[in-house]
Write a protein that holds these residues in place. Structure first.
Motif, PDB file in Angstrom:
ATOM      1  N   ALA A 109      15.166  41.619  46.798  1.00  9.64           N
ATOM      2  CA  ALA A 109      15.475  42.079  45.443  1.00  9.64           C
ATOM      3  C   ALA A 109      16.042  40.949  44.596  1.00  9.64           C
ATOM      4  CB  ALA A 109      16.452  43.249  45.493  1.00  9.64           C
ATOM      5  N   GLY A 110      16.900  40.127  45.178  1.00  8.17           N
ATOM      6  CA  GLY A 110      17.476  39.005  44.444  1.00  8.17           C
ATOM      7  C   GLY A 110      16.424  38.003  44.032  1.00  8.17           C
ATOM      8  N   TYR A 111      15.540  37.680  44.939  1.00  7.12           N
ATOM      9  CA  TYR A 111      14.473  36.722  44.648  1.00  7.12           C
ATOM     10  C   TYR A 111      13.555  37.263  43.556  1.00  7.12           C
ATOM     11  CZ  TYR A 111      10.413  33.732  45.199  1.00  7.12           C
ATOM     12  OH  TYR A 111       9.377  32.882  44.957  1.00  7.12           O
ATOM     13  N   GLN A 112      13.177  38.534  43.668  1.00  6.00           N
ATOM     14  CA  GLN A 112      12.266  39.117  42.679  1.00  6.00           C
ATOM     15  C   GLN A 112      12.919  39.207  41.306  1.00  6.00           C
ATOM     16  OE1 GLN A 112       8.910  39.785  43.259  1.00  6.00           O
ATOM     17  NE2 GLN A 112       9.036  39.699  41.036  1.00  6.00           N
ATOM     18  N   ALA A 113      14.178  39.590  41.257  1.00  5.22           N
ATOM     19  CA  ALA A 113      14.875  39.667  39.973  1.00  5.22           C
ATOM     20  C   ALA A 113      14.918  38.303  39.300  1.00  5.22           C
ATOM     21  CB  ALA A 113      16.295  40.204  40.179  1.00  5.22           C
ATOM     22  N   LEU A 114      15.237  37.277  40.062  1.00  5.54           N
ATOM     23  CA  LEU A 114      15.295  35.929  39.500  1.00  5.54           C
ATOM     24  C   LEU A 114      13.914  35.482  39.034  1.00  5.54           C
ATOM     25  CD1 LEU A 114      16.879  33.384  38.825  1.00  5.54           C
ATOM     26  CD2 LEU A 114      16.435  32.591  41.157  1.00  5.54           C
ATOM     27  N   GLU A 115      12.891  35.724  39.832  1.00  9.51           N
ATOM     28  CA  GLU A 115      11.538  35.330  39.444  1.00  9.51           C
ATOM     29  C   GLU A 115      11.117  36.009  38.145  1.00  9.51           C
ATOM     30  OE1 GLU A 115       9.316  32.973  40.800  1.00  9.51           O
ATOM     31  OE2 GLU A 115      11.255  32.438  41.659  1.00  9.51           O
ATOM     32  N   ASP A 116      11.445  37.291  38.004  1.00 12.96           N
ATOM     33  CA  ASP A 116      11.099  38.016  36.778  1.00 12.96           C
ATOM     34  C   ASP A 116      11.768  37.380  35.569  1.00 12.96           C
ATOM     35  OD1 ASP A 116       9.607  39.752  38.302  1.00 12.96           O
ATOM     36  OD2 ASP A 116      11.072  41.393  38.200  1.00 12.96           O
ATOM     37  N   LEU A 117      13.021  37.025  35.712  1.00 15.34           N
ATOM     38  CA  LEU A 117      13.745  36.422  34.595  1.00 15.34           C
ATOM     39  C   LEU A 117      13.247  35.014  34.290  1.00 15.34           C
ATOM     40  CD1 LEU A 117      17.389  37.622  35.204  1.00 15.34           C
ATOM     41  CD2 LEU A 117      15.873  38.262  33.346  1.00 15.34           C
ATOM     42  N   VAL A 118      12.995  34.228  35.329  1.00 14.25           N
ATOM     43  CA  VAL A 118      12.527  32.853  35.121  1.00 14.25           C
ATOM     44  C   VAL A 118      11.177  32.863  34.413  1.00 14.25           C
ATOM     45  CG1 VAL A 118      11.737  30.763  36.300  1.00 14.25           C
ATOM     46  CG2 VAL A 118      13.892  31.832  36.957  1.00 14.25           C
ATOM     47  N   GLN A 119      10.299  33.793  34.773  1.00 15.27           N
ATOM     48  CA  GLN A 119       9.019  33.891  34.071  1.00 15.27           C
ATOM     49  C   GLN A 119       9.235  34.194  32.598  1.00 15.27           C
ATOM     50  OE1 GLN A 119       6.520  36.685  36.151  1.00 15.27           O
ATOM     51  NE2 GLN A 119       5.605  35.053  37.363  1.00 15.27           N
ATOM     52  N   GLY A 120      10.229  35.012  32.295  1.00 22.56           N
ATOM     53  CA  GLY A 120      10.544  35.320  30.908  1.00 22.56           C
ATOM     54  C   GLY A 120      11.000  34.101  30.131  1.00 22.56           C
ATOM     55  N   CYS A 121      11.564  33.106  30.813  1.00 20.31           N
ATOM     56  CA  CYS A 121      12.030  31.896  30.143  1.00 20.31           C
ATOM     57  C   CYS A 121      10.883  31.099  29.540  1.00 20.31           C
ATOM     58  CB  CYS A 121      12.805  30.999  31.109  1.00 20.31           C
ATOM     59  SG  CYS A 121      14.347  31.702  31.687  1.00 20.31           S
ATOM     60  N   GLN A 122       9.684  31.320  30.029  1.00 20.33           N
ATOM     61  CA  GLN A 122       8.533  30.601  29.490  1.00 20.33           C
ATOM     62  C   GLN A 122       8.112  31.154  28.134  1.00 20.33           C
ATOM     63  OE1 GLN A 122       5.579  30.287  32.605  1.00 20.33           O
ATOM     64  NE2 GLN A 122       7.166  29.767  34.077  1.00 20.33           N
ATOM     65  N   ASN A 123       8.612  32.342  27.785  1.00 22.88           N
ATOM     66  CA  ASN A 123       8.379  32.929  26.473  1.00 22.88           C
ATOM     67  C   ASN A 123       9.560  32.534  25.587  1.00 22.88           C
ATOM     68  OD1 ASN A 123       8.284  34.575  24.200  1.00 22.88           O
ATOM     69  ND2 ASN A 123       7.673  36.393  25.349  1.00 22.88           N
ATOM     70  N   PRO A 124       9.339  31.813  24.501  1.00 23.83           N
ATOM     71  CA  PRO A 124      10.459  31.307  23.700  1.00 23.83           C
ATOM     72  C   PRO A 124      11.346  32.390  23.097  1.00 23.83           C
ATOM     73  CG  PRO A 124       8.349  30.832  22.628  1.00 23.83           C
ATOM     74  CD  PRO A 124       8.048  31.423  23.977  1.00 23.83           C
ATOM     75  N   THR A 125      10.902  33.643  23.106  1.00 23.29           N
ATOM     76  CA  THR A 125      11.753  34.706  22.564  1.00 23.29           C
ATOM     77  C   THR A 125      12.635  35.341  23.632  1.00 23.29           C
ATOM     78  OG1 THR A 125      10.081  36.420  22.896  1.00 23.29           O
ATOM     79  CG2 THR A 125      10.037  35.231  20.794  1.00 23.29           C
ATOM     80  N   GLU A 126      12.451  34.973  24.882  1.00 19.52           N
ATOM     81  CA  GLU A 126      13.232  35.551  25.977  1.00 19.52           C
ATOM     82  C   GLU A 126      14.467  34.700  26.264  1.00 19.52           C
ATOM     83  OE1 GLU A 126      12.646  38.378  27.843  1.00 19.52           O
ATOM     84  OE2 GLU A 126      10.962  38.843  26.542  1.00 19.52           O
ATOM     85  N   SER A 127      15.561  35.359  26.587  1.00 17.39           N
ATOM     86  CA  SER A 127      16.781  34.633  26.936  1.00 17.39           C
ATOM     87  C   SER A 127      17.037  34.644  28.425  1.00 17.39           C
ATOM     88  CB  SER A 127      17.987  35.265  26.233  1.00 17.39           C
ATOM     89  OG  SER A 127      18.246  36.548  26.786  1.00 17.39           O
ATOM     90  N   GLY A 128      16.419  35.594  29.120  1.00 24.52           N
ATOM     91  CA  GLY A 128      16.731  35.749  30.529  1.00 24.52           C
ATOM     92  C   GLY A 128      18.119  36.323  30.715  1.00 24.52           C
ATOM     93  N   ALA A 129      18.608  37.011  29.694  1.00 26.18           N
ATOM     94  CA  ALA A 129      19.931  37.619  29.774  1.00 26.18           C
ATOM     95  C   ALA A 129      19.891  38.797  30.743  1.00 26.18           C
ATOM     96  CB  ALA A 129      20.384  38.100  28.395  1.00 26.18           C
ATOM     97  N   PRO A 130      21.039  39.142  31.316  1.00 24.44           N
ATOM     98  CA  PRO A 130      21.051  40.291  32.227  1.00 24.44           C
ATOM     99  C   PRO A 130      20.476  41.555  31.605  1.00 24.44           C
ATOM    100  CG  PRO A 130      23.064  39.057  32.476  1.00 24.44           C
ATOM    101  CD  PRO A 130      22.314  38.451  31.311  1.00 24.44           C
ATOM    102  N   SER A 131      20.576  41.697  30.279  1.00 26.01           N
ATOM    103  CA  SER A 131      20.011  42.882  29.631  1.00 26.01           C
ATOM    104  C   SER A 131      18.487  42.920  29.760  1.00 26.01           C
ATOM    105  CB  SER A 131      20.420  42.933  28.165  1.00 26.01           C
ATOM    106  OG  SER A 131      19.944  41.784  27.491  1.00 26.01           O
ATOM    107  N   ASP A 132      17.874  41.778  30.058  1.00 29.03           N
ATOM    108  CA  ASP A 132      16.428  41.716  30.262  1.00 29.03           C
ATOM    109  C   ASP A 132      16.032  42.072  31.692  1.00 29.03           C
ATOM    110  OD1 ASP A 132      16.087  40.785  27.644  1.00 29.03           O
ATOM    111  OD2 ASP A 132      16.249  38.692  28.270  1.00 29.03           O
ATOM    112  N   MET A 133      17.016  42.281  32.547  1.00 31.40           N
ATOM    113  CA  MET A 133      16.762  42.542  33.961  1.00 31.40           C
ATOM    114  C   MET A 133      16.147  43.911  34.156  1.00 31.40           C
ATOM    115  SD  MET A 133      17.512  40.181  36.071  1.00 31.40           S
ATOM    116  CE  MET A 133      17.725  41.033  37.618  1.00 31.40           C
TER     117      MET A 133
END
Length: 143
Positions: A109-133
């Motif tokens: 679960a930890g690995y998948q959560a991080l991967e989901d957020l890191v992928q969002g970082c490639q979108n300039p409108t994403e912050s990868g904030a916990p609210s995006d989790m």
């Protein structure tokens, strides 16, 4: 602080200085966004765990992170911290009997959560904030 901020500022923060605070701040926000209390943190490893990247100790509700992880890759350090944070959340839910299944669940679960957020970082409108989790990965040890 979003994970994108942690990743972007990793080289600027310098080993074991701002990196520790950034990772701790992100994981605390993540746990709080899921309704859990922030655990204690330590950069001292308990006896018997000196070579581990991190460990959560239930008796004092503390995530211990080996300072060596902050000299490496940001994603690796975040993965370790999120993994241990998930152990803290399990403890707060009353999972009092840690076992291999719990370890595997926290790792996956930890690995998948991080991967989901890191992928969002490639979108300039994403912050990868916990609210995006995504939602917290499980509710009880029975279900």
């Amino acid at each position: 602080m979003g994970v994108c901020d942690v990743l972007d500022g990793w080289d600027d923060a310098g080993p074991n200085s701002g990196r520790v605070d950034d990772v701790r701040g992100f994981v605390d926000e993540l746990l709080e966004s899921w309704g859990f209390d922030a655990p204690n943190w330590s950069d001292q490893m308990p006896a018997g765990y000196e070579d581990a990247a991190g460990v959560y100790t239930r008796n004092d509700d503390t995530i211990h992170l080996n300072p060596d992880i902050f000299e490496g890759d940001a994603s690796d350090a975040l993965n370790v911290a999120i993994h241990e944070g998930l152990h803290a959340s399990m403890d707060q839910m009353g999972w009092n009997d840690p076992d291999l299944l719990e370890e595997l669940m926290a790792a996956g679960a930890g690995y998948q959560a991080l991967e989901d957020l890191v992928q969002g970082c490639q979108n300039p409108t994403e912050s990868g904030a916990p609210s995006d989790m995504p939602s917290y990965p499980w509710v009880s040890s029975e279900g």
